[in-house]
Design a protein around this motif. Structure first.
Motif, PDB file in Angstrom:
ATOM      1  N   ASN A  71      76.292 -91.373 117.572  1.00 22.16           N
ATOM      2  CA  ASN A  71      76.715 -90.393 116.575  1.00 22.16           C
ATOM      3  C   ASN A  71      75.702 -89.260 116.454  1.00 22.16           C
ATOM      4  N   ILE A  72      76.131 -88.214 115.796  1.00 20.37           N
ATOM      5  CA  ILE A  72      75.302 -87.039 115.541  1.00 20.37           C
ATOM      6  C   ILE A  72      75.339 -86.753 114.044  1.00 20.37           C
ATOM      7  N   LEU A  73      74.168 -86.555 113.458  1.00 19.25           N
ATOM      8  CA  LEU A  73      74.078 -86.175 112.057  1.00 19.25           C
ATOM      9  C   LEU A  73      73.424 -84.804 111.976  1.00 19.25           C
ATOM     10  N   ILE A  74      74.085 -83.876 111.288  1.00 18.78           N
ATOM     11  CA  ILE A  74      73.548 -82.527 111.112  1.00 18.78           C
ATOM     12  C   ILE A  74      73.441 -82.260 109.617  1.00 18.78           C
ATOM     13  N   SER A  75      72.232 -82.088 109.149  1.00 16.77           N
ATOM     14  CA  SER A  75      72.007 -81.812 107.740  1.00 16.77           C
ATOM     15  C   SER A  75      71.609 -80.351 107.567  1.00 16.77           C
ATOM     16  N   LEU A  76      72.388 -79.634 106.760  1.00 18.11           N
ATOM     17  CA  LEU A  76      72.055 -78.256 106.414  1.00 18.11           C
ATOM     18  C   LEU A  76      71.436 -78.264 105.024  1.00 18.11           C
ATOM     19  N   CYS A  77      70.268 -77.667 104.889  1.00 12.19           N
ATOM     20  CA  CYS A  77      69.546 -77.671 103.626  1.00 12.19           C
ATOM     21  C   CYS A  77      69.337 -76.245 103.126  1.00 12.19           C
ATOM     22  N   ASP A  78      69.589 -76.057 101.831  1.00  5.84           N
ATOM     23  CA  ASP A  78      69.375 -74.743 101.227  1.00  5.84           C
ATOM     24  C   ASP A  78      67.920 -74.639 100.781  1.00  5.84           C
ATOM     25  N   GLU A  79      67.265 -73.583 101.171  1.00  2.00           N
ATOM     26  CA  GLU A  79      65.841 -73.440 100.881  1.00  2.00           C
ATOM     27  C   GLU A  79      65.576 -73.292  99.383  1.00  2.00           C
ATOM     28  N   VAL A 210      68.406 -76.157 109.413  1.00  2.00           N
ATOM     29  CA  VAL A 210      69.309 -77.089 110.099  1.00  2.00           C
ATOM     30  C   VAL A 210      68.480 -78.225 110.686  1.00  2.00           C
ATOM     31  N   HIS A 211      68.940 -79.450 110.471  1.00  2.00           N
ATOM     32  CA  HIS A 211      68.224 -80.644 110.947  1.00  2.00           C
ATOM     33  C   HIS A 211      69.235 -81.532 111.673  1.00  2.00           C
ATOM     34  N   ILE A 212      68.927 -81.875 112.928  1.00  2.00           N
ATOM     35  CA  ILE A 212      69.882 -82.605 113.776  1.00  2.00           C
ATOM     36  C   ILE A 212      69.234 -83.867 114.326  1.00  2.00           C
ATOM     37  N   ILE A 213      69.911 -84.998 114.165  1.00  2.00           N
ATOM     38  CA  ILE A 213      69.439 -86.247 114.770  1.00  2.00           C
ATOM     39  C   ILE A 213      70.618 -86.986 115.397  1.00  2.00           C
ATOM     40  N   GLY A 214      70.317 -88.003 116.170  1.00  2.00           N
ATOM     41  CA  GLY A 214      71.334 -88.770 116.882  1.00  2.00           C
ATOM     42  C   GLY A 214      70.873 -89.006 118.306  1.00  2.00           C
ATOM     43  N   PHE A 215      71.481 -89.989 118.973  1.00  2.00           N
ATOM     44  CA  PHE A 215      71.039 -90.356 120.315  1.00  2.00           C
ATOM     45  C   PHE A 215      71.038 -89.171 121.267  1.00  2.00           C
ATOM     46  N   ALA A 216      72.131 -88.406 121.276  1.00  2.00           N
ATOM     47  CA  ALA A 216      72.243 -87.285 122.223  1.00  2.00           C
ATOM     48  C   ALA A 216      71.138 -86.266 121.986  1.00  2.00           C
ATOM     49  N   LYS A 217      70.846 -85.982 120.717  1.00  2.00           N
ATOM     50  CA  LYS A 217      69.799 -85.000 120.404  1.00  2.00           C
ATOM     51  C   LYS A 217      68.431 -85.538 120.798  1.00  2.00           C
ATOM     52  N   ASP A 456      62.943 -84.131 111.444  1.00  2.00           N
ATOM     53  CA  ASP A 456      64.319 -84.074 110.939  1.00  2.00           C
ATOM     54  C   ASP A 456      64.765 -85.441 110.425  1.00  2.00           C
ATOM     55  N   THR A 457      64.394 -86.488 111.170  1.00  2.00           N
ATOM     56  CA  THR A 457      64.746 -87.850 110.762  1.00  2.00           C
ATOM     57  C   THR A 457      64.117 -88.185 109.414  1.00  2.00           C
ATOM     58  N   PHE A 458      62.837 -87.870 109.257  1.00  2.00           N
ATOM     59  CA  PHE A 458      62.146 -88.187 108.007  1.00  2.00           C
ATOM     60  C   PHE A 458      62.756 -87.418 106.827  1.00  2.00           C
ATOM     61  N   THR A 461      66.143 -89.060 105.927  1.00  2.00           N
ATOM     62  CA  THR A 461      65.898 -90.360 105.295  1.00  2.00           C
ATOM     63  C   THR A 461      65.399 -90.190 103.860  1.00  2.00           C
ATOM     64  N   GLU A 462      64.567 -89.183 103.653  1.00  2.00           N
ATOM     65  CA  GLU A 462      63.978 -88.959 102.335  1.00  2.00           C
ATOM     66  C   GLU A 462      64.994 -88.392 101.335  1.00  2.00           C
ATOM     67  N   ARG A 463      65.852 -87.483 101.777  1.00  2.00           N
ATOM     68  CA  ARG A 463      66.718 -86.767 100.829  1.00  2.00           C
ATOM     69  C   ARG A 463      68.060 -87.444 100.575  1.00  2.00           C
ATOM     70  N   TYR A 464      68.472 -88.356 101.472  1.00  2.00           N
ATOM     71  CA  TYR A 464      69.756 -89.038 101.288  1.00  2.00           C
ATOM     72  C   TYR A 464      69.505 -90.494 100.894  1.00  2.00           C
ATOM     73  N   ALA A 465      70.461 -91.079 100.201  1.00  2.00           N
ATOM     74  CA  ALA A 465      70.316 -92.464  99.738  1.00  2.00           C
ATOM     75  C   ALA A 465      70.542 -93.464 100.859  1.00  2.00           C
ATOM     76  N   ILE A 466      71.287 -93.040 101.879  1.00  2.00           N
ATOM     77  CA  ILE A 466      71.572 -93.948 102.987  1.00  2.00           C
ATOM     78  C   ILE A 466      70.545 -93.744 104.090  1.00  2.00           C
ATOM     79  N   SER A 467      70.356 -94.782 104.853  1.00  2.00           N
ATOM     80  CA  SER A 467      69.431 -94.703 105.984  1.00  2.00           C
ATOM     81  C   SER A 467      70.208 -94.322 107.240  1.00  2.00           C
ATOM     82  N   VAL A 468      69.513 -93.677 108.171  1.00  2.00           N
ATOM     83  CA  VAL A 468      70.145 -93.382 109.461  1.00  2.00           C
ATOM     84  C   VAL A 468      70.160 -94.636 110.337  1.00  2.00           C
TER      85      VAL A 468
END
Length: 771
Positions: A71-79, A210-217, A456-458, A461-468
């Protein structure tokens, strides 16, 4: 026909047709060079998992219904720290659409706030009301944004699709194994580059990150880092060339072993291309090892030939004599390397099997390039009188060093060496028992902690309640099981037990969601947050959950329990898997089975178990192959023991070093042990091959060892130091796994060399008592 007669006949035919031999090698090199230019990096997801493992069989069986672990997870964060503004939602919508139409993405599995399947349900006076979190008539003004925020909270997706502090929003997707546009296997590395170009580069700005994680990335970042291997390869060639020149003091004798070793690399890459293989980022280090091994055997050849020329032979005669002398020990050493690498094929993980094929193929061609082509080329070299005089000149300093070292072949000094070796072995063995299987650090272990991917992973993990790092336990049962209270109660009980296991952050299942829905049907009263015993009420609660949630399949015969883990460290995964097996066995029966596992952590669990299961058999096969080849070569049990014991001690010490440096046994580090054994055996074989004939003739042991050191000692020291210097530069790599491999290989090259020079003669002092 004896081995010597075969070698002599082969030598006669080879040197009689030298020109034809060189032309044949030239033609093959040109052909394979052309083929090598078309080789590509190949990093498919399925190559990195043990497909035949029982967990992966479960994973593959249900991948179509529940998606895979790729899977791919893309987190967009507002500064500004608040996503509820028009600019952010416009960016999020564009990024969602961009990912949705990216080739290789399973469009059904793309989820974000803008997905139609992202819905909320609430209890109202008339019953239930609900709809998409972002309505069809959404306008990004204050009223519309306030409504979306309210719907987001009602949907219960804060912590999953939206960060706990409302600073980020998530887009997730599953990847397909086959690219629908090309019909070929999905090019993971190209897909990662597409994410960088079409998502990060396009939508990252001063206001949105923009923060992107996942096997492909992760593989894409590893491939980018692997490009730096070319620089290390160039450095290794330069360092090795300088070292070879200082060793032989001849430009021509420097060029020949380097050229033949590079030809071996070209042949290796060309043959891989001919066989239809690409090269994985994890295997991209192997060509350097092939080059280094080739140089080490080439140095033995030029050292032997040079000394014979200095003794009065012409170039052709000297090359023939060296060929005769070194073909068998060199061939045995290289065959040991090849067979050692081939033992990695027992590990049913595609990336390791390809590494085994890549390494064994490369080492096998060295037999042709450095044991056959090199002496033929050397037979044409014109040695100057100055070179002959320099080599023939007595070297009292070197002789003093070799004579001092030969004292280790006497029992007085040998006893001390063996006691020290035994003490080191005991300490190393105790330390090695603490070796962990799997990753020991947070983030992607192939990359440094400060890499963008791990940062990006950290953040996610820090901002969401669920773990990757999540693991799915698939509950396989009868159709319409979600209407059976007994089965749902067991799932609920299993979830509760797993939530109380150390390392499990949270869990969700159809049972837990149905309890919340049941409470909602009863005015939201928490006392009703239970599973209804009445079938109709249970149907009412569970039927509200759609298959798109990933909590059930179409006929409700499979219901995953999703466990979100705190991290993917080896001990965490091991603890959670052990608990899942225990509670699954207690709560399951023939009708209801708790099957491990899916999700990224499930893949890691399967991989760790496959590596653990393969560790001991691999070592037995490696050493078994080396022992058989040594017995066939030396026809002596004593000689075989003298070669194998130092090698085994170094393997144990290398494992102890891994525990000391907190390097876990993983897909990338497991092959290092086999590589170290395969390459390390060369030192002992070359030294002992020179000693055994003299010992059979009754020469004193110390004298036999002294003569072996005079003949081969400088070449053994040179190759050990050169190999170690070459791989030690890897500590500067952008790839963490290359740094780990560099440390381990440097240690094994140096200590294996010391083992051959110090421990081998010490063992011989007690094994050849008559000498």
């Amino acid at each position: 026909m004896t081995v010597n007669r075969i070698v002599n006949k082969f030598e006669y035919a080879l040197f009689r047709h030298r020109a034809l031999v060189i032309l044949a090698f030239l033609a093959a090199t040109v052909f394979l060079l052309v083929k090598a230019t078309s080789i590509k990096l190949d990093a498919a997801f399925t190559k990195n998992i043990p497909l035949k493992h029982e967990y992966m069989q479960t994973y593959l069986r249900h991948a179509q219904d529940f998606g895979g672990a790729n899977n791919i997870l893309i987190s967009l964060c507002d500064e500004s720290g608040d996503i509820f503004n028009a600019n952010f939602f416009d960016t999020l919508r564009q990024a969602h659409d961009e990912l949705l139409y990216t080739s290789g993405v399973d469009r059904v599995q793309v989820k974000s706030l803008f997905s139609p399947s992202t819905r909320f349900v609430e209890v109202v006076e008339d019953g239930f009301a609900g709809g998409p979190v972002i309505p069809a008539d959404f306008v990004a003004d204050n009223t519309g944004l306030a409504k979306v925020k309210e719907n987001t909270e009602k949907a219960g997706i804060v912590g999953r699709m939206v960060a706990d502090d409302y600073s980020c929003a998530m887009i997730s997707a599953q990847l397909l194994e086959v690219d629908p546009d090309t019909g070929d296997k999905l090019d993971t590395i190209a897909f990662a580059a597409t994410l960088e170009q079409n998502i990060r580069a396009k939508y990252q700005s001063d206001s949105v990150s923009v923060h992107i994680i996942g096997f492909a990335k992760m593989v894409g970042d590893v491939a980018d880092g692997a490009k730096g291997v070319l620089l290390f390869f160039a450095i290794a060639i330069a360092v090795t060339t300088i070292m070879v020149f200082f060793f032989c003091r001849s430009v021509m004798l420097t060029i020949l072993p380097i050229a033949c070793s590079l030809i071996a690399v070209v042949w290796q890459m060309g043959l891989l291309s001919v066989m239809g293989f690409g090269i994985d980022p994890m295997s991209i280090l192997v060509p350097f090892l092939v080059f280094a091994i080739g140089v080490s055997h080439g140095v033995q050849m030029i050292n032997s030939t040079g000394k014979r020329v200095a003794a009065g032979m012409d170039a052709k005669t000297a090359a023939q004599a060296s060929f005769r002398k070194l073909l068998v020990p060199g061939g045995v050493a290289l065959l040991s390397d090849t067979v050692g690498f081939l033992t990695l094929l027992i590990i049913e993980i595609g990336v390791i099997r390809e590494l085994a094929i890549t390494a064994s193929l490369g080492v096998a061609v060295i037999i042709l390039t450095n044991l056959i082509l090199l002496p033929v080329l050397m037979s044409f070299v014109r040695f100057s009188q100055r070179y002959k005089d320099k080599v023939a000149a007595p070297s009292p300093t070197a002789d003093k060093i070799w004579f001092a070292l030969s004292a280790f072949a006497t029992r007085k000094y040998a006893a001390v060496i063996l006691l020290i070796t035994a003490a080191l072995f005991a300490l190393g063995y105790m330390q090695s028992q603490q070796l962990k299987i799997g990753d020991l650090h947070a983030g992607a272990p192939a990359l440094h902690e400060d890499s963008r991917y791990n940062q990006d992973t950290f953040l996610i993990t820090e901002r969401y309640a669920i773990s990757v790092d999540y693991l799915n336990v698939m509950v396989e049962t009868i159709p319409s099981a979600c209407t059976e209270h007994d089965i749902m109660a067991r799932i609920d009980n299993f979830q509760w037990l797993m939530e109380n296991v150390e390392g499990v952050q949270s869990a969700v299942s159809l049972a837990s969601v149905s309890k919340s829905i049941n409470a909602a049907f009863n005015e939201g009263n928490v006392k009703w947050r239970v599973l209804p015993r009445n079938t109709q009420s249970l149907v009412q609660a569970s039927s509200r959950v759609e298959t798109s949630t990933g909590l059930l399949n179409a006929d409700c015969s499979v219901m995953p329990v999703i466990l979100f883990l705190q991290d993917h460290k080896a001990e965490t995964i091991e603890r959670v898997v052990a608990a899942a097996k225990k509670y699954g066995a207690e709560l399951g029966d023939e009708q209801t089975r708790f099957m491990l596992a899916s999700g990224p952590a499930g893949v890691m669990a399967a991989t760790n178990e496959a590596v653990s299961a393969a560790q001991q058999p691999m070592m037995w096969y490696v050493y078994g192959a080396v022992i058989i080849l040594c017995l066939l070569s030396f026809r002596s049990l004593r000689a075989t023991i003298s070669v194998i014991v130092p090698l085994y001690v170094v393997s144990v010490l290398a494992t102890a070093l891994m525990t000391k440096l907190q390097i876990g046994l993983t897909v990338s580090t497991l092959p290092v042990i086999a590589l170290g054994v395969g390459i390390g055996v060369d030192y002992g074989i070359y030294i002992l091959s020179n000693m055994t004939q003299m010992l059979r003739d009754g020469a004193p042991l110390r004298q036999a060892y002294f003569e072996a050191l005079k003949e081969r000692g400088s070449a053994v020291l040179f190759t050990g130091i050169t190999l170690a210097i070459g791989v030690s530069t890897w500590v500067f790599s952008a790839l963490k796994f290359q740094v780990d491999m560099g440390i381990l290989l440097t240690f094994m090259f140096i200590v294996n060399m010391l083992g051959a020079i110090l421990v081998l003669p010490a063992l011989a002092a007690f094994l050849w008592r008559k000498n």
